[in-house]
Design an enzyme around this catalytic site. Sequence first.
Site, PDB file in Angstrom:
ATOM      1  N   ASP A   1       0.884  -1.159   0.000  1.00  0.00           N
ATOM      2  CA  ASP A   1       0.000   0.000   0.000  1.00  0.00           C
ATOM      3  C   ASP A   1       0.928   1.217   0.000  1.00  0.00           C
ATOM      4  OD1 ASP A   1      -2.030   1.818   0.017  1.00  0.00           O
ATOM      5  OD2 ASP A   1      -3.157   0.902   1.654  1.00  0.00           O
TER       6      ASP A   1
HETATM    7  C1  BGC Z   1      -4.882   3.484  -0.017  1.00  0.00           C
HETATM    8  C2  BGC Z   1      -4.981   2.509  -1.169  1.00  0.00           C
HETATM    9  C3  BGC Z   1      -4.739   3.233  -2.460  1.00  0.00           C
HETATM   10  C4  BGC Z   1      -3.374   3.903  -2.409  1.00  0.00           C
HETATM   11  C5  BGC Z   1      -3.020   4.672  -3.655  1.00  0.00           C
HETATM   12  C6  BGC Z   1      -3.601   4.277  -0.046  1.00  0.00           C
HETATM   13  O1  BGC Z   1      -3.602   5.281   0.897  1.00  0.00           O
HETATM   14  O2  BGC Z   1      -4.981   2.792   1.208  1.00  0.00           O
HETATM   15  O3  BGC Z   1      -6.239   1.905  -1.177  1.00  0.00           O
HETATM   16  O4  BGC Z   1      -4.827   2.335  -3.534  1.00  0.00           O
HETATM   17  O5  BGC Z   1      -3.364   4.811  -1.319  1.00  0.00           O
HETATM   18  O6  BGC Z   1      -3.786   5.818  -3.752  1.00  0.00           O
END
Ligand code: BGC
Length: 763
Positions: A228
């Site tokens: 993530d």
């Molecule tokens: C989120 C993800 C997301 C990623 C990219 C993170 O903060 O938890 O779900 O895909 O950011 O934006």
Amino acid sequence: MPDITASELTLEEKASLTSGASFWYTKPIERVGLPSIMLTDGPHGLRKQEEGGDHLGMGQSVPATCFPPAVGLGSSWDVDLVHRVGEALGVETAIENVGVLLGPGVNIKRSALCGRNFEYLSEDPIVAGVLGAAYVKGVQSKGVGTSLKHFAANNQEHDRMRASSDVDPRPLREIYLRGFQRVVEDAQPWTVMCSYNRINGVYASEDPWLLTSVLRDEWGFEGLVVSDWGAVNDRVKGLAAGMDLEMPSSSGRTDAQLVTAVRDGSLAESTLDVAAGRVIDLVRKVQADAGAITGPLDVDAHHALAREAAGRSIVLLQNAPVAGGGALLPLRRDARLAVIGAFAEKPRYQGAGSSMINPTRLDTALDAIRDAATGDVSYAPGFSLAVGVDEAETAALREAAVAAASGADIAVLFLGLPARLESEGFDREDIDLPADQLAVLDAVLAVTENVVVVLSNGGVVALPFAGRVPAIVEAWLLGQAGGSATADVLFGDVTPSGKLTETIPLRLSDTPAYLDFPGEFGHVRYGEGLFFGYGWYDARGLEAAFPFGHGLSYTTFAYAGAAASVTADRDSEVRVTVTNTGGVAGREVVQVYTGLADSRVQRPERELKAFASVALEPGEAREVVLTVRREDLAYWDIRVDRWVVEGGEYAVEVAASSRDIRATVSVAIDGDAVTVPLSEESSLGEVMAHPIAGPVVQAAIAQMMQGMEGVESIMPEGVDMTKMMDSFPLGRVSMMAGDAASPEMIQGLIAMANAGSAPASGD
Ligand code: BGC
């Protein structure tokens, strides 16, 4: 793309591949012709930022169709619909030259308070897994990848980047990992995104058990693990654990750490080769179909699909008859309507955070109602969505709403959660609708009982007015076409068919995680154990405002002839004939729950195992065949660390909701053999149940008891001595029995039992 392998790259080049070039792109290696690819959000639309956009991933993105977020789409319980939406998402992703769409999110809605529940499918792992797999297959059928997230046990936003989800092995496997397992095994997402949090103390981004033993060795995952965004704690540890690609860019800092680790021998170069190889494989997959789907995007067709999906996401919670008449819904077109509530004009159609789409269009319910109605439609906002509105303005808005309602046959009130109350990044503090909205409802109810409430919310809300309002429509967050889809359902152009994938509680304090959410000092204990969602309400005998699986229609359905049998491949097939007994076409979501009374392990009374969405014309009957997979009956046996199907007569409930069981049949399941090796720690009860050691010990005990005849017992009359001995560890028996059961004899018994041989005669 040239056929490159990691072994052709320098150490620095390999390391460079394992982290991003920027917020959304991987690094290219021009020397060998390896291009860079883009990964971007997801899940319910494409959030592709314009080239040269900001470096935080927060700014405006290119217009894309905003389909219903998971809270809506999941309520359709429709695999085909989710697959079709997935295909459309795949097309938009491909047209924009994006390689991987970051979704779906299949985390369990453990608490009603989780700020990101709008992005998740269900409180139930089978619903999340089955629909998640349909999404992945749909998107990937267009030659682009998905990212199954957030792996794993990421069930809250509070402290999400540090907190440890402390979960026992059974709930972890049976609830929190089960949906992920289903998607991996059925759909092979190109990537899995590890979550921010720790699981039982270990960061998901550096957990070899999670990312390698479970994900790859057990489930057979063949793709790439991406972090993530910002989830990496210790890059070297993470790479060795199976975390292949760090996103976003670390500006080369962590690449250098990997190079150093290989040079000083703390990281095997072959491990780096594997991770770099997986990045190359992903780029290859993306390149294979690149350019096959080109624009322009058919905005109209995708908007129409978004409208269909939104209509199918709506759950009709209640539609009771009003005094002197029938139900208010579907609305009569010539009724005089008062549309009240700011959401009718300013729809809340998606949640905040990384999933926020810049929609190609935006329908409002107010416009759509005006288009569909033939009678007068008045509108009053009723309340303000702005912050800091003073009491005078609030009162004026309320009075205008009452005036509109007084002059109408029916008041349709759009209530819901303002965007500021729920978002990625923080959790809600309660499940209440804002007081000013409830006050408007009360004021309107004082002048008319002909009230329809339409809700806009990403997480469930308490409905204390359910006893006073005849019709309640749960319209969730429905994407860009939610406004028109709401009018479709209100006027009956679409018969509502959504059902709840999560329980709507009466009170927050009734919910399973209430006492353990959101944890403290970096730990959140999953104290409710196996009793997730509806299983909790069943176990505690609690009423829900509206139970899991509930949803009404404008027609009615009869169930008949339910039967269940085991198939040749050992799954169970459940058949039931469903008839549309009402006057309009509709869809029914048929649910199958199983239970095993007197199970050797703790289980919820009923667990959902299969479901199907069936379209039926008025009067039409159809036999629905549902498959309960054998593996879905399994529990995780902590004694042997594996899935075990317990044998027995399983109750199979065919149901319209978890609290509306239409038929109960049963099916006899052959169990898996489980042999738990005996040890000094085994209890006498376990030893006595053992096929080899059991008879030996039982005979010895019987002999011992004979010798005690006439001796006054310390046990009250009528109590069986063996009951007391049941939980006595085998290794401690010699302490009590002396020479009759010496430590050597006990060791002999254990060895004999574990070797699987019966005692030779004379032993
Ligand atoms: C989120 C993800 C997301 C990623 C990219 C993170 O903060 O938890 O779900 O895909 O950011 O934006």
